[in-house]
Write a protein that holds these residues in place. Structure first.
Motif, mmCIF file in Angstrom:
data_model
loop_
_atom_site.group_PDB
_atom_site.id
_atom_site.type_symbol
_atom_site.label_atom_id
_atom_site.label_comp_id
_atom_site.label_asym_id
_atom_site.label_seq_id
_atom_site.Cartn_x
_atom_site.Cartn_y
_atom_site.Cartn_z
ATOM 1 N N THR A 128 0.780 -1.240 0.000
ATOM 2 C CA THR A 128 0.000 0.000 0.000
ATOM 3 C C THR A 128 0.810 1.288 0.000
ATOM 4 O OG1 THR A 128 -0.145 0.118 2.423
ATOM 5 C CG2 THR A 128 -1.844 -1.174 1.256
ATOM 6 N N GLY A 129 2.119 1.252 0.273
ATOM 7 C CA GLY A 129 2.890 2.483 0.339
ATOM 8 C C GLY A 129 2.381 3.402 1.433
ATOM 9 N N ARG A 130 2.090 4.663 1.076
ATOM 10 C CA ARG A 130 1.663 5.648 2.085
ATOM 11 C C ARG A 130 0.216 5.474 2.521
ATOM 12 N NH1 ARG A 130 4.375 11.356 -0.034
ATOM 13 N NH2 ARG A 130 6.547 10.646 0.024
ATOM 14 N N VAL A 131 -0.555 4.677 1.824
ATOM 15 C CA VAL A 131 -1.949 4.437 2.208
ATOM 16 C C VAL A 131 -1.975 3.459 3.387
ATOM 17 C CG1 VAL A 131 -4.184 3.554 1.440
ATOM 18 C CG2 VAL A 131 -2.741 4.854 -0.152
ATOM 19 N N ASP A 132 -2.783 3.763 4.389
ATOM 20 C CA ASP A 132 -2.881 2.933 5.592
ATOM 21 C C ASP A 132 -3.369 1.527 5.216
ATOM 22 O OD1 ASP A 132 -3.228 1.825 8.071
ATOM 23 O OD2 ASP A 132 -4.787 3.224 8.727
ATOM 24 N N PRO A 133 -2.597 0.475 5.504
ATOM 25 C CA PRO A 133 -2.999 -0.876 5.120
ATOM 26 C C PRO A 133 -4.036 -1.512 6.045
ATOM 27 C CG PRO A 133 -0.872 -0.950 6.213
ATOM 28 C CD PRO A 133 -1.241 0.500 6.107
ATOM 29 N N GLU A 134 -4.195 -0.991 7.259
ATOM 30 C CA GLU A 134 -5.002 -1.676 8.261
ATOM 31 C C GLU A 134 -6.474 -1.830 7.879
ATOM 32 O OE1 GLU A 134 -4.122 -3.507 10.840
ATOM 33 O OE2 GLU A 134 -2.147 -3.149 9.985
ATOM 34 N N PRO A 135 -7.148 -0.829 7.318
ATOM 35 C CA PRO A 135 -8.566 -1.033 6.951
ATOM 36 C C PRO A 135 -8.774 -2.173 5.960
ATOM 37 C CG PRO A 135 -8.017 1.297 6.919
ATOM 38 C CD PRO A 135 -6.724 0.559 7.090
ATOM 39 N N TYR A 136 -7.834 -2.375 5.059
ATOM 40 C CA TYR A 136 -7.973 -3.440 4.058
ATOM 41 C C TYR A 136 -7.732 -4.805 4.681
ATOM 42 C CZ TYR A 136 -7.834 0.675 1.154
ATOM 43 O OH TYR A 136 -8.112 1.901 0.613
ATOM 44 N N HIS A 137 -6.823 -4.855 5.644
ATOM 45 C CA HIS A 137 -6.579 -6.130 6.322
ATOM 46 C C HIS A 137 -7.738 -6.515 7.222
ATOM 47 C CE1 HIS A 137 -4.481 -8.972 9.150
ATOM 48 N NE2 HIS A 137 -4.189 -9.478 7.972
ATOM 49 N N ARG A 138 -8.352 -5.506 7.881
ATOM 50 C CA ARG A 138 -9.497 -5.790 8.747
ATOM 51 C C ARG A 138 -10.681 -6.319 7.928
ATOM 52 N NH1 ARG A 138 -8.103 -0.899 11.406
ATOM 53 N NH2 ARG A 138 -9.741 0.201 10.249
ATOM 54 N N LYS A 139 -10.917 -5.720 6.778
ATOM 55 C CA LYS A 139 -12.046 -6.136 5.938
ATOM 56 C C LYS A 139 -11.768 -7.459 5.229
ATOM 57 C CE LYS A 139 -15.227 -4.495 2.384
ATOM 58 N NZ LYS A 139 -15.619 -3.362 1.494
ATOM 59 N N ASN A 140 -10.493 -7.745 4.971
ATOM 60 C CA ASN A 140 -10.108 -8.947 4.216
ATOM 61 C C ASN A 140 -9.013 -9.680 4.985
ATOM 62 O OD1 ASN A 140 -11.508 -8.263 1.414
ATOM 63 N ND2 ASN A 140 -10.427 -6.407 2.067
ATOM 64 N N PRO A 141 -9.352 -10.391 6.041
ATOM 65 C CA PRO A 141 -8.343 -10.999 6.914
ATOM 66 C C PRO A 141 -7.484 -12.057 6.235
ATOM 67 C CG PRO A 141 -10.567 -11.692 7.539
ATOM 68 C CD PRO A 141 -10.726 -10.599 6.543
ATOM 69 N N THR A 142 -7.915 -12.589 5.086
ATOM 70 C CA THR A 142 -7.087 -13.584 4.394
ATOM 71 C C THR A 142 -5.999 -12.928 3.545
ATOM 72 O OG1 THR A 142 -8.543 -13.674 2.441
ATOM 73 C CG2 THR A 142 -9.020 -15.187 4.263
ATOM 74 N N TRP A 143 -6.068 -11.607 3.357
ATOM 75 C CA TRP A 143 -5.068 -10.919 2.552
ATOM 76 C C TRP A 143 -3.766 -10.757 3.337
ATOM 77 C CZ3 TRP A 143 -7.503 -6.086 -0.283
ATOM 78 C CH2 TRP A 143 -8.557 -6.512 -1.107
ATOM 79 N N ARG A 144 -2.650 -10.768 2.623
ATOM 80 C CA ARG A 144 -1.361 -10.360 3.189
ATOM 81 C C ARG A 144 -1.138 -8.909 2.774
ATOM 82 N NH1 ARG A 144 1.520 -15.632 0.816
ATOM 83 N NH2 ARG A 144 -0.341 -15.443 -0.500
#
Length: 321
Positions: A195-211
């Protein structure tokens, strides 16, 4: 060699990889604030930091106070004994390029791989001072008369390619929130997201299977094992994925990268490397592109970095005017 953040450091790494086989010692000039590129470049040579006058997205008038500091630092770190300075683009390269010519060094100027309708600002400026300008495509030689076409410069593969079944989505330092948001709505499970400068946490919370992670200096390992690579235009990762690792690539327009290549260059560049180009991103268009990418065969093109290293070596040795 100058190695500004993003794809510019990729050109430096690619050319340096081949220069080492010619027995040339390497020094990389990187941006003061760059946390990531130095970790990769340190494998090949010494790293020196200078201020980068203009950061991505900044108005020019905000940056005027940084230019004197960049020139003073460049005059200190660019030494006569280096013989040749290779500029790999971005405004980071202007001060070292001028310092090199002031001190009698030869200057080699490298254009960006993604520019096809207009030259980059820094390559266009340094073309007037350079002993040699190197470009990737014949179209670029028309934009910078006298430049030499070496072919597409991309990082050589560090790993043997294989397919581990995931889609790699990588968008460099700045990230691409619109792309991430569209991807997050598709319900795909096997995604690796940088994600670079974009906060990765919201995407991981919504998609827990993602790395999910902001950056990995060894991005090659993720490219080498992916089934498909989705990245942004403009950017150099697409060339590494398609040409070095022979991976299907989807290029997504990134109009927020205003200081880089114009979006009109995207379709032609995608055609050159055998990628799919998306001018606008939505969940529907992204899913259609993913389905279309199945079985996509990228182009097979020789690495122009090898030819560039041969030319630079001749200049370094005094065998080429």
């Amino acid at each position: 060699m100058t190695a500004a953040p993003g794809g510019h450091s990729g050109y430096a790494y690619a050319i340096a990889y081949y220069l080492r086989s010619h027995g040339i010692e390497l020094v990389f000039i990187v941006a003061q604030h760059d946390k990531w590129a130095p970790r990769k470049l340190e494998r090949l040579g010494e790293v020196i930091r200078i201020p980068m006058p203009r950061l991505p997205g900044e108005p020019l008038y905000w940056t005027l106070h940084r230019w004197p500091a960049a020139f003073l630092r460049a005059m200190r770190v660019v030494k006569k004994e280096y013989r040749v300075l290779v500029s790999c683009g971005a405004n980071l390269s202007i001060a070292p390029g001028v310092a090199a010519k002031t001190k009698g060094l030869r200057l080699v100027n490298v254009e960006s791989i993604v520019r096809l309708s207009t030259p980059g600002r820094t390559p266009r400026l340094l073309h007037r001072l350079a002993d040699k300008t190197l470009v990737h495509w014949p179209e670029q030689a028309k934009l910078l008369p006298g430049a030499e076409v070496v072919g597409p410069i991309y990082e050589p593969p560090r790993y043997k390619p294989r397919d581990e079944g995931y889609i790699l989505v990588t968008t460099g330092t700045m990230g691409h929130k619109a792309l991430f948001d569209a991807l997050s709505k598709l319900g795909l499970r096997n995604i690796v997201l940088q994600t670079g400068r974009v906060d990765p946490e919201p995407y991981h919370r919504k998609n827990p299977t993602w790395r999910v992670f902001r950056f990995d200096p060894d991005l090659d390992k993720w490219i080498a094992r992916a089934s498909l690579v989705i990245t942004h235009f403009p950017g150099m990762t697409s060339a590494t994925a398609a040409l070095a690792y022979n991976k299907p690539v989807i290029l997504v327009a990134a109009p927020h990268l205003r200081l880089s290549a114009p979006q009109r260059d995207g379709p032609l560049y995608a055609e050159k490397i055998g990628a799919i180009y998306l001018s606008e991103v939505s969940p529907k268009s992204l899913m259609e592109a993913i389905e279309k990418a199945e079985g996509l065969e990228p182009k097979r093109l020789d690495n122009g970095a090898k030819r560039a290293a041969e030319i630079i070596t001749r200049i370094y040795s005094g065998k080429e005017d």
